[in-house]
Design a protein around this motif. Structure first.
Motif, PDB file in Angstrom:
ATOM      1  N   ASP A 142       0.804  -1.226   0.000  1.00  0.00           N
ATOM      2  CA  ASP A 142       0.000   0.000   0.000  1.00  0.00           C
ATOM      3  C   ASP A 142       0.837   1.276   0.000  1.00  0.00           C
ATOM      4  OD1 ASP A 142      -2.016  -1.851   0.374  1.00  0.00           O
ATOM      5  OD2 ASP A 142      -2.575  -1.147   2.367  1.00  0.00           O
ATOM      6  N   ASP A 143       1.841   1.316   0.861  1.00  0.00           N
ATOM      7  CA  ASP A 143       2.597   2.563   1.002  1.00  0.00           C
ATOM      8  C   ASP A 143       3.281   2.967  -0.296  1.00  0.00           C
ATOM      9  OD1 ASP A 143       1.837   3.046   3.610  1.00  0.00           O
ATOM     10  OD2 ASP A 143       3.622   2.128   4.482  1.00  0.00           O
ATOM     11  N   ALA A 144       3.840   2.004  -1.027  1.00  0.00           N
ATOM     12  CA  ALA A 144       4.498   2.330  -2.295  1.00  0.00           C
ATOM     13  C   ALA A 144       3.492   2.835  -3.315  1.00  0.00           C
ATOM     14  CB  ALA A 144       5.235   1.105  -2.839  1.00  0.00           C
ATOM     15  N   ILE A 145       2.323   2.218  -3.342  1.00  0.00           N
ATOM     16  CA  ILE A 145       1.270   2.642  -4.272  1.00  0.00           C
ATOM     17  C   ILE A 145       0.788   4.046  -3.916  1.00  0.00           C
ATOM     18  CG2 ILE A 145      -1.084   2.157  -5.072  1.00  0.00           C
ATOM     19  CD1 ILE A 145      -0.369  -0.876  -4.606  1.00  0.00           C
ATOM     20  N   LEU A 146       0.559   4.288  -2.638  1.00  0.00           N
ATOM     21  CA  LEU A 146       0.073   5.593  -2.200  1.00  0.00           C
ATOM     22  C   LEU A 146       1.118   6.682  -2.416  1.00  0.00           C
ATOM     23  CD1 LEU A 146      -1.762   4.478   1.046  1.00  0.00           C
ATOM     24  CD2 LEU A 146      -2.753   4.925  -1.219  1.00  0.00           C
ATOM     25  N   LEU A 171      -6.987   1.443  -6.656  1.00  0.00           N
ATOM     26  CA  LEU A 171      -8.316   0.850  -6.547  1.00  0.00           C
ATOM     27  C   LEU A 171      -8.226  -0.668  -6.490  1.00  0.00           C
ATOM     28  CD1 LEU A 171     -10.347   3.042  -9.069  1.00  0.00           C
ATOM     29  CD2 LEU A 171     -10.603   3.002  -6.571  1.00  0.00           C
ATOM     30  N   ALA A 172      -7.435  -1.253  -7.384  1.00  0.00           N
ATOM     31  CA  ALA A 172      -7.285  -2.711  -7.408  1.00  0.00           C
ATOM     32  C   ALA A 172      -6.683  -3.226  -6.108  1.00  0.00           C
ATOM     33  CB  ALA A 172      -6.431  -3.136  -8.600  1.00  0.00           C
ATOM     34  N   GLN A 173      -5.745  -2.474  -5.548  1.00  0.00           N
ATOM     35  CA  GLN A 173      -5.125  -2.879  -4.277  1.00  0.00           C
ATOM     36  C   GLN A 173      -6.178  -3.030  -3.185  1.00  0.00           C
ATOM     37  OE1 GLN A 173      -2.179  -3.873  -3.559  1.00  0.00           O
ATOM     38  NE2 GLN A 173      -1.960  -3.618  -1.363  1.00  0.00           N
ATOM     39  N   PHE A 174      -7.212  -2.201  -3.251  1.00  0.00           N
ATOM     40  CA  PHE A 174      -8.266  -2.230  -2.238  1.00  0.00           C
ATOM     41  C   PHE A 174      -9.530  -2.942  -2.749  1.00  0.00           C
ATOM     42  CE2 PHE A 174      -5.482   1.210  -0.887  1.00  0.00           C
ATOM     43  CZ  PHE A 174      -5.273   0.838   0.430  1.00  0.00           C
ATOM     44  N   ASP A 175      -9.348  -3.767  -3.792  1.00  0.00           N
ATOM     45  CA  ASP A 175     -10.447  -4.554  -4.369  1.00  0.00           C
ATOM     46  C   ASP A 175     -11.626  -3.692  -4.798  1.00  0.00           C
ATOM     47  OD1 ASP A 175      -9.081  -7.019  -4.127  1.00  0.00           O
ATOM     48  OD2 ASP A 175      -9.637  -7.116  -2.006  1.00  0.00           O
ATOM     49  N   GLN A 209     -15.674   0.915 -12.076  1.00  0.00           N
ATOM     50  CA  GLN A 209     -17.135   0.963 -12.031  1.00  0.00           C
ATOM     51  C   GLN A 209     -17.628   1.422 -10.661  1.00  0.00           C
ATOM     52  OE1 GLN A 209     -19.238   0.514 -14.785  1.00  0.00           O
ATOM     53  NE2 GLN A 209     -20.570   1.571 -13.331  1.00  0.00           N
ATOM     54  N   ASN A 210     -16.942   1.026  -9.594  1.00  0.00           N
ATOM     55  CA  ASN A 210     -17.311   1.501  -8.258  1.00  0.00           C
ATOM     56  C   ASN A 210     -17.213   3.021  -8.181  1.00  0.00           C
ATOM     57  OD1 ASN A 210     -15.527  -1.294  -6.927  1.00  0.00           O
ATOM     58  ND2 ASN A 210     -17.741  -1.135  -7.044  1.00  0.00           N
ATOM     59  N   VAL A 211     -16.176   3.591  -8.786  1.00  0.00           N
ATOM     60  CA  VAL A 211     -16.002   5.047  -8.794  1.00  0.00           C
ATOM     61  C   VAL A 211     -17.112   5.689  -9.621  1.00  0.00           C
ATOM     62  CG1 VAL A 211     -14.482   6.962  -9.434  1.00  0.00           C
ATOM     63  CG2 VAL A 211     -13.516   4.867  -8.443  1.00  0.00           C
ATOM     64  N   LEU A 212     -17.395   5.119 -10.789  1.00  0.00           N
ATOM     65  CA  LEU A 212     -18.462   5.669 -11.632  1.00  0.00           C
ATOM     66  C   LEU A 212     -19.811   5.600 -10.915  1.00  0.00           C
ATOM     67  CD1 LEU A 212     -17.383   4.208 -15.078  1.00  0.00           C
ATOM     68  CD2 LEU A 212     -17.164   6.569 -14.283  1.00  0.00           C
ATOM     69  N   ASP A 213     -20.052   4.519 -10.191  1.00  0.00           N
ATOM     70  CA  ASP A 213     -21.302   4.394  -9.421  1.00  0.00           C
ATOM     71  C   ASP A 213     -21.391   5.473  -8.347  1.00  0.00           C
ATOM     72  OD1 ASP A 213     -21.920   2.170 -10.981  1.00  0.00           O
ATOM     73  OD2 ASP A 213     -21.412   0.720  -9.411  1.00  0.00           O
ATOM     74  N   GLU A 214     -20.254   5.748  -7.692  1.00  0.00           N
ATOM     75  CA  GLU A 214     -20.244   6.798  -6.667  1.00  0.00           C
ATOM     76  C   GLU A 214     -20.493   8.165  -7.286  1.00  0.00           C
ATOM     77  OE1 GLU A 214     -19.914   8.977  -3.105  1.00  0.00           O
ATOM     78  OE2 GLU A 214     -20.517   6.918  -3.564  1.00  0.00           O
ATOM     79  N   LEU A 215     -19.889   8.419  -8.436  1.00  0.00           N
ATOM     80  CA  LEU A 215     -20.144   9.687  -9.128  1.00  0.00           C
ATOM     81  C   LEU A 215     -21.602   9.805  -9.543  1.00  0.00           C
ATOM     82  CD1 LEU A 215     -16.920   9.934 -11.307  1.00  0.00           C
ATOM     83  CD2 LEU A 215     -17.511  11.358  -9.327  1.00  0.00           C
ATOM     84  N   ALA A 216     -22.189   8.714 -10.005  1.00  0.00           N
ATOM     85  CA  ALA A 216     -23.606   8.718 -10.386  1.00  0.00           C
ATOM     86  C   ALA A 216     -24.483   8.985  -9.158  1.00  0.00           C
ATOM     87  CB  ALA A 216     -23.984   7.393 -11.040  1.00  0.00           C
TER      88      ALA A 216
END
Length: 120
Positions: free
Chosen positions: A36-40, A81-85, A89-96
């Motif tokens: 996580d830390d490297a990705i962040l 996003l993939a790191q946190f499963d 589409q989850n982001v698009l759903d939240e925007l919707a």
């Protein structure tokens, strides 16, 4: 969802170590192997580079650097996003879900929820 985002998300998912990703052969697998830390950290770097490119574009009018850096930021965000499963589409759903809600109202609701969770 964009076919490009969907394909890219599937490729990124396949690079997870659990899915056979090889850190010796794949940059994405190497990031996943570092955790996580490297990705962040990479997200922070890319966000800063995007901001700096936008500031430069205000001066020199060259928007190509903004586009390039934004693509890097999106790419690394997809890895996060993939790191946190999570998926694009989850982001698009939240925007919707937020569509039609005032940004001021949405922000106030988040503060209210945070206070309730803290017992205030």
């Amino acid at each position: 969802m964009s076919d490009t985002l969907q394909r890219l998300a599937l490729i990124i998912e396949s690079r997870k170590i659990a899915n056979g990703g090889d850190p010796e052969k794949s940059y994405v697998a190497r990031l996943f192997s570092k955790g996580d830390d490297a990705i962040l950290k990479k997200i922070g770097e890319e966000a800063t580079e995007t901001v700096m490119a936008a500031k430069d574009a205000r001066v020199d009018g060259d928007k190509s650097k903004v586009l390039y850096e934004c693509a890097d930021l999106w790419f690394h965000s997809l890895i996060m996003l993939a790191q946190f499963d999570l998926t694009p589409q989850n982001v698009l759903d939240e925007l919707a879900r937020r569509e039609g809600i005032s940004g001021i109202e949405e922000h106030a609701n988040r503060k209210l929820i945070a206070r309730e969770q803290n017992g205030d």
